[in-house]
Motif scaffolding. Structure first.
Motif, short mmCIF file in Angstrom:
data_model
loop_
_atom_site.label_atom_id
_atom_site.label_comp_id
_atom_site.label_asym_id
_atom_site.label_seq_id
_atom_site.Cartn_x
_atom_site.Cartn_y
_atom_site.Cartn_z
N UNK A 64 -43.86 4.84 122.93
CA UNK A 64 -44.90 4.25 123.77
C UNK A 64 -46.11 3.96 122.90
N UNK A 65 -46.98 3.12 123.41
CA UNK A 65 -48.20 2.82 122.67
C UNK A 65 -48.98 4.10 122.39
N UNK A 66 -48.87 5.06 123.30
CA UNK A 66 -49.57 6.33 123.13
C UNK A 66 -49.10 7.08 121.88
N UNK A 67 -47.82 6.87 121.50
CA UNK A 67 -47.31 7.52 120.31
C UNK A 67 -48.05 7.05 119.06
N UNK A 126 -43.64 9.78 116.81
CA UNK A 126 -44.72 8.88 116.36
C UNK A 126 -44.52 8.49 114.91
N UNK A 127 -44.17 9.47 114.07
CA UNK A 127 -43.96 9.20 112.65
C UNK A 127 -42.78 8.27 112.43
N UNK A 128 -41.72 8.44 113.21
CA UNK A 128 -40.55 7.56 113.08
C UNK A 128 -40.94 6.12 113.38
N UNK A 129 -41.73 5.93 114.44
CA UNK A 129 -42.16 4.58 114.79
C UNK A 129 -43.05 3.96 113.73
N UNK A 130 -44.06 4.71 113.30
CA UNK A 130 -44.98 4.19 112.28
C UNK A 130 -44.25 3.97 110.96
#
Length: 304
Positions: A25-28, A99-103
């Protein structure tokens, strides 16, 4: 490998990344900005320290050029979705891991080709291979962007517009991502089985040592920054469990004739599942033995 097979494999990789994005999510991503110390520590360990240490390893330890090239490529890949699962089981900071996976997946569209081409060119043995194959960095950049950035963006959009669909289908895509990894590993090993058997000791030793180094880089970075146990476990697993499926996709597309390189990435895909779960079980046993509960990313000591 035929052009049709390559297209199919890259589409499967893209679908895997789309599935990962459905759980984001954007929150991540906002969470990284609000509490950046942990994620930045992990991302620096992932994209700066690990490729650098891997390159030094290939210079100091005699090894075939194809093995060195495979290790450099794997170290240049971001963490995979398996790290999120193991982080959850290990009672690490799962939200930060996701979050780290997404970034990292977004950053990898630039950092993976950059690190791979940079460190491969700085090793005289691997530089010769790159020269012989003559693969422009821009070609790898395009492939990585198509199988990471584009499906990740589409997955984030789908999760925002159709949250019910995302919630219901995310477990299916997570299963597909693991199945994809096994598929890529199976293809790589069966296609190069005789070479793998002939040099199994070299390949397995290289992968086991390199994976141990990756886990240690993540753990040490987190401890140096004095992060709590939950954050430390998330970073350790995020750095130590690479997206070897992406590495195999790149190998199948550009380096299909380099047997050693494919075997290294495939063996990584198998071994990091074992090492990740082994570390998870060790932490679970340690917590039970010492009466430690980790909740809400805070350590709570139970008993005396």
């Amino acid at each position: 490998m035929s052009q049709a097979s390559l297209i199919t494999l890259n589409l499967i990789l893209a679908m895997m990344m789309f599935g990962i994005a459905l759980s984001l999510k954007l929150a991540d991503f906002k969470r990284v900005l609000k509490a950046p110390r942990g994620p930045i520590t992990g991302l620096l360990a992932q994209f700066i320290l690990l490729p650098l240490i891997t390159w030094l390893l290939t210079l100091m330890v005699p090894m075939p050029a194809e093995v060195a090239l495979g290790l450099i490529l794997v170290s240049s890949c971001p963490g995979g979705s398996f790290s999120n699962i193991v982080t959850f089981l290990a009672k690490g900071n799962t939200a930060m891991s996701v979050s780290m996976t997404g970034v990292a997946s977004l950053a990898a569209t630039v950092m993976t080709p950059f690190n791979f081409m940079l460190y491969s060119s700085l090793n005289s043995d691997t530089a010769v291979l790159l020269t012989q194959i003559n693969v422009p960095a821009s070609n790898i950049l395009v492939i990585v962007a198509l199988v990471l950035a584009l499906p990740l963006s589409l997955g984030l959009l789908a999760a925002k517009l159709w949250p019910v669909f995302a919630a219901r289908s995310e477990p299916f895509f997570r299963f597909i991502s693991l199945l994809t990894l096994f598929l890529f590993v199976l293809i790589a090993l069966t296609s190069n089985w005789s070479a793998f058997i002939a040099g199994a000791s070299i390949f397995l030793l290289a992968v086991i040592v390199h994976n141990a180094i990756a886990l240690l880089v993540g753990f040490s970075s987190a401890r140096i920054m004095k992060l709590n146990k939950a954050d430390t476990r998330a970073i350790t697993l995020e750095v130590g469990l690479q997206n070897s499926g992406l590495g195999l996709g790149i190998i199948f597309t550009f380096f299909d004739n380099l047997t050693g390189m494919a075997i290294i990435a495939a063996a990584w895909g198998c071994w990091h599942l074992i090492s990740g779960m082994g570390l998870c079980f060790y932490w679970q046993h340690h917590d039970r033995k010492h009466g430690i509960k980790i909740a809400s990313n805070k350590e709570v000591q139970c008993g005396s």
